[in-house]
Design a protein around this motif. Structure first.
Motif, mmCIF file in Angstrom:
data_model
loop_
_atom_site.group_PDB
_atom_site.id
_atom_site.type_symbol
_atom_site.label_atom_id
_atom_site.label_comp_id
_atom_site.label_asym_id
_atom_site.label_seq_id
_atom_site.Cartn_x
_atom_site.Cartn_y
_atom_site.Cartn_z
ATOM 1 N N VAL A 27 -7.479 -5.479 4.507
ATOM 2 C CA VAL A 27 -6.584 -6.599 4.816
ATOM 3 C C VAL A 27 -5.757 -6.309 6.065
ATOM 4 N N THR A 28 -5.252 -5.090 6.194
ATOM 5 C CA THR A 28 -4.429 -4.774 7.357
ATOM 6 C C THR A 28 -5.248 -4.770 8.650
ATOM 7 N N THR B 256 -17.582 -7.174 4.804
ATOM 8 C CA THR B 256 -16.606 -6.118 4.561
ATOM 9 C C THR B 256 -16.925 -5.446 3.227
ATOM 10 N N SER B 257 -16.480 -4.223 3.073
ATOM 11 C CA SER B 257 -16.884 -3.456 1.890
ATOM 12 C C SER B 257 -16.215 -3.909 0.597
ATOM 13 N N VAL B 258 -14.972 -4.392 0.657
ATOM 14 C CA VAL B 258 -14.256 -4.732 -0.567
ATOM 15 C C VAL B 258 -14.373 -6.221 -0.891
ATOM 16 N N LEU C 86 -4.614 1.658 -3.021
ATOM 17 C CA LEU C 86 -5.375 0.422 -3.179
ATOM 18 C C LEU C 86 -6.553 0.409 -2.204
ATOM 19 N N THR C 87 -7.731 0.095 -2.708
ATOM 20 C CA THR C 87 -8.918 0.130 -1.850
ATOM 21 C C THR C 87 -8.982 -1.050 -0.887
ATOM 22 N N GLN D 71 0.832 -1.208 0.000
ATOM 23 C CA GLN D 71 0.000 0.000 0.000
ATOM 24 C C GLN D 71 0.866 1.259 0.000
ATOM 25 N N ILE D 72 1.942 1.261 0.755
ATOM 26 C CA ILE D 72 2.847 2.424 0.782
ATOM 27 C C ILE D 72 3.465 2.652 -0.594
ATOM 28 N N ILE D 73 3.931 1.570 -1.211
ATOM 29 C CA ILE D 73 4.536 1.680 -2.547
ATOM 30 C C ILE D 73 3.502 2.164 -3.565
#
Length: 172
Positions: free
Chosen positions: A51-52, A122-124, A45-46, A34-36
């Protein structure tokens, strides 16, 4: 009996060591991705946040079970460190009895909450929240078991039995 005990230990290790380890690795790698994606490619990324959060929840909840098992969790022992071993065991046992009753009282509400959360996803990824919160049910039963063992050990200390006499099979 030995196979049943070994199977129990394998299942316990799965829930208390390997599943939290896997959840942490997935969480950490997702965090790096996500940082990259966000700062290098300017494309957030949605799904990464979801996930985290799930990985963190399972790592903390199930990792706490292992901390209790290995007795590496934080304890505030200032008061009963000053007492004799039997008095300290008595005070510890009283505190653990309170903890035990609290976790026993959590059994039914935990099942009801997990069952209640079955309607939300979950939303995604559209994962049922009941699957995510089900780790807490294992946590409750794990804490009951580990606390009961500590109560038993303190009871034996009060009665004057040592750990060696318990392991050799001496009756209380």
């Amino acid at each position: 009996m030995n196979k049943i005990k070994r199977s129990f230990y394998i299942i316990r290790d799965f829930f208390e060591i390997y599943l939290p380890l896997f959840a942490f690795i997935v969480m950490f790698l997702t965090f790096i991705i996500q940082i990259i994606a966000r700062y290098i490619f300017k494309f957030p990324l949605t799904w990464a946040y979801e996930v985290t959060v799930i990985g963190f929840s399972w790592t903390v909840i199930l990792g706490a079970c292992y901390a209790m098992r290995s007795r590496s969790h934080v304890k505030f022992t200032l008061i009963y460190d000053m007492l004799s071993p039997k008095k300290a065991a008595f005070i510890r046992m009283l505190g653990n009895l309170i903890i035990l009753f609290a976790f026993v009282a959590l059994i039914v509400p935990s099942f009801e909450y997990v069952k209640f959360m079955d309607f939300q996803s979950t939303s995604v990824f559209k994962i049922k929240l009941s699957w995510i919160f089900s780790a807490f049910i294992y946590f409750v039963f794990s804490m009951i078991g580990y606390t009961a063992v500590e109560i038993y050990e303190d009871f034996c200390t009060i009665r004057g039995k040592t750990k060696q006499s318990l392991e050799s099979g001496e009756q209380i």
